[in-house]
Enzyme design. Sequence first.
Site, short mmCIF file in Angstrom:
data_model
loop_
_atom_site.label_atom_id
_atom_site.label_comp_id
_atom_site.label_asym_id
_atom_site.label_seq_id
_atom_site.Cartn_x
_atom_site.Cartn_y
_atom_site.Cartn_z
CB SER A 19 -0.97 -0.31 1.38
OG SER A 19 -0.32 0.33 2.24
CE LYS A 39 -2.47 2.61 5.32
NZ LYS A 39 -2.59 1.63 3.80
#
Length: 295
Positions: free
Chosen positions: A72, A142
Site C-alpha cells: 500500500s 501511511k
Amino acid sequence: MTPGSDSGATSDAPASGERTRAEDRGPGDPTPGPKKPRSFWKELPILIGIALVLALLIKTFLVQAFSIPSDSMQNTLQQGDRVLVDKLTPWFGSEPERGEVVVFHDPDNWLAGEPTADPNALQKVLSWIGLMPSAEEKDLIKRVIGVGGDTVSCKGTGPVKVNGKALNDTSFVYAGNTPCSVDDQGGQFTVKIPKGYIWVMGDHRQNSRDSRYNQDDAHHGMVPVKDVVGRAIVIAWPINRWDTLPVPDTFDQQGLSDQSSASGALTAAPDAVALAGMVPVALWRRRRIAPAETR
C-alpha cells in the site's frame, strides 16, 4: 638518648610483640599476587544482559524497527522492507506533520480480515527487545496528508487538495495511479480534520485501505495522534534499498498552513533536545529528497 641521635627520628624496627607479614607466613606459603581477572564465560551473561537492557531502552524510547507487510505504500516502501521509526521526538511534544510517513496503531479495526503473522517464541522475544522488526501486526504505515485544522478534499481523479492548495504528488504516488479514486466507497471526499487527529493515505492510491475507506468507523477515518507510534525515518533493510524518508516539497508550499491549527507542533526547544539525543533523526527530520514508499 645516645649522642648524635635525632630526637625527631623514628625506628623502622617492629615494636615488641609485633611480627612482620613475612614472619607470619610459613616457608611454604605463596607470595600474594594480583587478583585473578574474572573469566570471559563468567562475564558473558553480564554483557548479554547489559546489551539486552540497552536494546530494550532504545526500542522503547529512541527507535524501533518495523517490517512492511503490504504494497500500500509502493513505491516509497516495498513489501518486506524494514524501516526504523523515530520514537524519541514525540516524547518532547512533536506531533505528526503533513508529508511524513508514520506508523500508528490500528485505530478502529482497519486490519479486519487481513492475514496476521504467527511468529515463534524466539521471534517474539527478539521483537520485544527490539533486535528484530516488530512482530505486532496491529500497526499500519501511511503518509500524513492532513493534520488538525486542515480541510482535505478529493474530486474526480485529483489532485488532492489541502486547505484549497493542490498537492503535486507525482514524486511519491505510485506510477500509474491517480491521486484520487473515482468510486462511491470513499475515493471522493471533503473532510475537516479536528485537532488531535490526522488524515492518512497510502502512496499506492488504488491499493491502500486508508482514511478514505474507513470513514464509517468511530473516528470517521481519522487517526488519533495518541495512536501514532512515530515517524518512519529510514529504510534500513535490505541494504540495496537503504534510503531516508523525507517530506516531499509539495507539503512545504506557501499558504498550505493558513487554515491549520496543528502544524508546527515541534518547537525549537524540543527539536534541540531531539538533536542532542539522536543526531541522525534530527538531521533527517526535514530533509527534502525524492521520497521512497510503503504500505
